[in-house]
Design a protein around this motif. Sequence first.
Motif, PDB file in Angstrom:
ATOM      1  N   ILE A 116       0.854  -1.194   0.000  1.00 27.88           N
ATOM      2  CA  ILE A 116       0.000   0.000   0.000  1.00 27.88           C
ATOM      3  C   ILE A 116       0.891   1.246   0.000  1.00 27.88           C
ATOM      4  CG2 ILE A 116      -1.715   1.283   1.371  1.00 27.88           C
ATOM      5  CD1 ILE A 116      -2.800  -1.364   0.188  1.00 27.88           C
ATOM      6  N   LEU A 117       0.592   2.181  -0.928  1.00 24.91           N
ATOM      7  CA  LEU A 117       1.425   3.385  -1.048  1.00 24.91           C
ATOM      8  C   LEU A 117       0.620   4.677  -1.048  1.00 24.91           C
ATOM      9  CD1 LEU A 117       4.114   2.274  -3.684  1.00 24.91           C
ATOM     10  CD2 LEU A 117       4.470   2.737  -1.250  1.00 24.91           C
ATOM     11  N   THR A 118      -0.693   4.581  -0.920  1.00 26.06           N
ATOM     12  CA  THR A 118      -1.508   5.803  -0.881  1.00 26.06           C
ATOM     13  C   THR A 118      -2.598   5.642   0.181  1.00 26.06           C
ATOM     14  OG1 THR A 118      -3.139   4.997  -2.469  1.00 26.06           O
ATOM     15  CG2 THR A 118      -1.242   6.190  -3.387  1.00 26.06           C
ATOM     16  N   ALA A 119      -3.106   6.792   0.619  1.00 24.47           N
ATOM     17  CA  ALA A 119      -4.212   6.762   1.582  1.00 24.47           C
ATOM     18  C   ALA A 119      -5.437   6.090   0.947  1.00 24.47           C
ATOM     19  CB  ALA A 119      -4.553   8.184   2.025  1.00 24.47           C
ATOM     20  N   GLU A 120      -5.664   6.352  -0.358  1.00 31.22           N
ATOM     21  CA  GLU A 120      -6.834   5.758  -1.026  1.00 31.22           C
ATOM     22  C   GLU A 120      -6.741   4.235  -1.027  1.00 31.22           C
ATOM     23  OE1 GLU A 120      -4.986   8.525  -1.826  1.00 31.22           O
ATOM     24  OE2 GLU A 120      -5.341   8.735  -3.970  1.00 31.22           O
ATOM     25  N   ALA A 121      -5.552   3.719  -1.331  1.00 30.30           N
ATOM     26  CA  ALA A 121      -5.393   2.258  -1.350  1.00 30.30           C
ATOM     27  C   ALA A 121      -5.571   1.689   0.055  1.00 30.30           C
ATOM     28  CB  ALA A 121      -4.035   1.879  -1.928  1.00 30.30           C
ATOM     29  N   ALA A 122      -5.086   2.424   1.060  1.00 31.01           N
ATOM     30  CA  ALA A 122      -5.254   1.953   2.445  1.00 31.01           C
ATOM     31  C   ALA A 122      -6.736   1.879   2.792  1.00 31.01           C
ATOM     32  CB  ALA A 122      -4.512   2.882   3.410  1.00 31.01           C
ATOM     33  N   GLU A 123      -7.490   2.901   2.367  1.00 31.95           N
ATOM     34  CA  GLU A 123      -8.930   2.899   2.659  1.00 31.95           C
ATOM     35  C   GLU A 123      -9.627   1.746   1.934  1.00 31.95           C
ATOM     36  OE1 GLU A 123      -9.684   6.979   1.703  1.00 31.95           O
ATOM     37  OE2 GLU A 123      -8.813   7.616   3.633  1.00 31.95           O
TER      38      GLU A 123
ATOM     39  N   ILE B 103      -0.551   7.681   5.257  1.00 34.15           N
ATOM     40  CA  ILE B 103      -1.343   6.448   5.393  1.00 34.15           C
ATOM     41  C   ILE B 103      -1.732   6.216   6.851  1.00 34.15           C
ATOM     42  CG2 ILE B 103      -1.239   3.935   5.122  1.00 34.15           C
ATOM     43  CD1 ILE B 103       0.419   4.522   2.527  1.00 34.15           C
ATOM     44  N   ALA B 104      -0.795   6.488   7.754  1.00 29.68           N
ATOM     45  CA  ALA B 104      -1.129   6.330   9.180  1.00 29.68           C
ATOM     46  C   ALA B 104      -2.283   7.264   9.546  1.00 29.68           C
ATOM     47  CB  ALA B 104       0.103   6.613  10.040  1.00 29.68           C
ATOM     48  N   ALA B 105      -2.277   8.472   8.966  1.00 25.86           N
ATOM     49  CA  ALA B 105      -3.369   9.415   9.256  1.00 25.86           C
ATOM     50  C   ALA B 105      -4.689   8.884   8.706  1.00 25.86           C
ATOM     51  CB  ALA B 105      -3.047  10.786   8.663  1.00 25.86           C
TER      52      ALA B 105
ATOM     53  N   VAL C 222      -6.483  -0.024  12.397  1.00 25.84           N
ATOM     54  CA  VAL C 222      -5.714  -1.279  12.348  1.00 25.84           C
ATOM     55  C   VAL C 222      -4.242  -0.889  12.426  1.00 25.84           C
ATOM     56  CG1 VAL C 222      -7.418  -2.456  10.852  1.00 25.84           C
ATOM     57  CG2 VAL C 222      -5.454  -1.311   9.812  1.00 25.84           C
ATOM     58  N   PRO C 223      -3.361  -1.842  12.745  1.00 18.42           N
ATOM     59  CA  PRO C 223      -1.929  -1.511  12.751  1.00 18.42           C
ATOM     60  C   PRO C 223      -1.427  -1.215  11.336  1.00 18.42           C
ATOM     61  CG  PRO C 223      -2.365  -3.656  13.798  1.00 18.42           C
ATOM     62  CD  PRO C 223      -3.644  -3.214  13.165  1.00 18.42           C
ATOM     63  N   VAL C 224      -0.474  -0.288  11.270  1.00 16.94           N
ATOM     64  CA  VAL C 224       0.180   0.047  10.009  1.00 16.94           C
ATOM     65  C   VAL C 224       1.636  -0.417  10.111  1.00 16.94           C
ATOM     66  CG1 VAL C 224       0.922   1.936   8.490  1.00 16.94           C
ATOM     67  CG2 VAL C 224      -1.324   2.026   9.597  1.00 16.94           C
ATOM     68  N   LEU C 225       2.059  -1.218   9.155  1.00 18.06           N
ATOM     69  CA  LEU C 225       3.446  -1.705   9.121  1.00 18.06           C
ATOM     70  C   LEU C 225       4.166  -1.037   7.962  1.00 18.06           C
ATOM     71  CD1 LEU C 225       2.713  -5.551   9.432  1.00 18.06           C
ATOM     72  CD2 LEU C 225       2.664  -3.810  11.205  1.00 18.06           C
ATOM     73  N   LEU C 226       5.486  -1.120   7.982  1.00 22.24           N
ATOM     74  CA  LEU C 226       6.265  -0.527   6.892  1.00 22.24           C
ATOM     75  C   LEU C 226       7.382  -1.465   6.487  1.00 22.24           C
ATOM     76  CD1 LEU C 226       7.497   2.876   6.005  1.00 22.24           C
ATOM     77  CD2 LEU C 226       9.284   1.320   6.790  1.00 22.24           C
TER      78      LEU C 226
ATOM     79  N   LEU D 147       8.817   3.844  13.497  1.00 22.61           N
ATOM     80  CA  LEU D 147       7.897   3.737  14.640  1.00 22.61           C
ATOM     81  C   LEU D 147       7.414   5.126  15.051  1.00 22.61           C
ATOM     82  CD1 LEU D 147       9.725   1.014  16.802  1.00 22.61           C
ATOM     83  CD2 LEU D 147       7.759   0.678  15.299  1.00 22.61           C
ATOM     84  N   ALA D 148       8.344   6.104  15.022  1.00 22.21           N
ATOM     85  CA  ALA D 148       7.962   7.470  15.410  1.00 22.21           C
ATOM     86  C   ALA D 148       6.938   8.052  14.434  1.00 22.21           C
ATOM     87  CB  ALA D 148       9.205   8.356  15.473  1.00 22.21           C
ATOM     88  N   LEU D 149       7.021   7.635  13.159  1.00 20.60           N
ATOM     89  CA  LEU D 149       6.111   8.189  12.153  1.00 20.60           C
ATOM     90  C   LEU D 149       4.832   7.372  12.007  1.00 20.60           C
ATOM     91  CD1 LEU D 149       8.647   9.396   9.420  1.00 20.60           C
ATOM     92  CD2 LEU D 149       7.354  10.762  11.064  1.00 20.60           C
ATOM     93  N   GLY D 150       4.602   6.457  12.920  1.00 22.60           N
ATOM     94  CA  GLY D 150       3.287   5.820  12.943  1.00 22.60           C
ATOM     95  C   GLY D 150       3.235   4.340  12.632  1.00 22.60           C
TER      96      GLY D 150
END
Length: 356
Positions: A230-237, A270-272, A278-282, A296-299
């Motif tokens: 996932i690379l965009t807020a839209e895809a995350a949604e 994406i974290a926003a 749900v948890p967000v991983l990177l 971790l600091a960025l979400g």
Amino acid sequence: MSSAFPRDGEFLALEEIHAAAVRRLPQDALTYLESGAGAERTLRANREAFGRWVIRPRPMSGVSDPKTSTSLLGIPLSVPVLTAPFGGDALFAADGHLAVARANAASGIASIVPEVGSFSYEEVAAAAPAAARIGQLHPHESFDVSAARIKAAGYDALCVTVDCPIVGFRARTRMGRLHLDPAIWHGNVLDDGSPNVAATYEAHIAPTWTWDELAAATARHGMPWIAKGILTAEAAEAALDAGAAAILVSNHGGRQVDPSAASLDVLPEIAAAVSGQVPVLLDSGVRTGADVFVALALGASAVVIGRLAAYGLAAAGEYGVRRTVELLTRELHVLMTLSGVPDIAAFGSGFVARRS
Ligand SMILES: Cc1cc2nc3c(=O)[nH]c(=O)nc-3n(C[C@H](O)[C@H](O)[C@H](O)COP(=O)(O)O)c2cc1C
């Protein structure tokens, strides 16, 4: 955690593990591992993105032994790190993901086991039966077969790779004219030779599925699933709407869309958007404990390591992977101590700033 000084003969820093991997790997294997798609702008961007952040330490916080343990989807983790699903693993060490699983069992972290790996889901499960494991698969016509196998083999969750309907155009790999045995991707081919996965991998995965099909397919198996790529807020949604239990912000280590955003650059957006649902991983570009700290600091709730784990495997098999995680944990632990972060749950964007 132990602060005992490492014994002689042990790798003392992650750079030593990388150097040993580069020394030991044949050129074809190294090219396969290190290359990215297109002009490799995404690959480079992943590293550059981490370089744009600095830590804002809080001195005199009284933190002496920060807690690095956490949990993800009910899986306890000694440190918020998982190993990525990387296919072709027997190229790096004969026992590939079997060694990764054993190492991770000793480290107390989870493995994400690939569909196009050198070993089957069942073999990896048997290599470390008590270890936490997540089965990776692609959204394609054999999804049900793979998902059922993953479930039957006692995996904790699924990880669905949504950014690989076809393999990216990897110019460096192509120009390297690699001679690799296709068996390194065939761990999950069924005994009867039916093309469950991998056998006809390039031809088999197909860009026909949409989120609706994925939502229906995952619902049939009743396992929590991570949306990887996932690379965009839209895809995350869209992934959340489809029922994802976690979002993995990833550009596949720069191996798919080139150019695309560095994972770290889009993590805050994406974290926003996910907003704690749900948890967000990177993943993509994580190479040091400082990188884990910044993510971790960025979400991010946890990071996933691909090449870093593969370097460990190539450098020294099971020990190399275990030592990689140990050193990564050590680096993170030192930075949390120095910066006044008592606990993984205490991370927040106040601990980092854009480099001026
Ligand atoms: C050699 C190699 C093979 C990979 N194979 C897969 C795969 O089969 N499925 C998948 O979802 N991701 C695959 N990936 C991507 C990783 O899961 C992960 O997203 C990526 O390695 C993270 O970036 P990093 O290598 O910078 O840590 C592969 C990566 C590498 C380096």
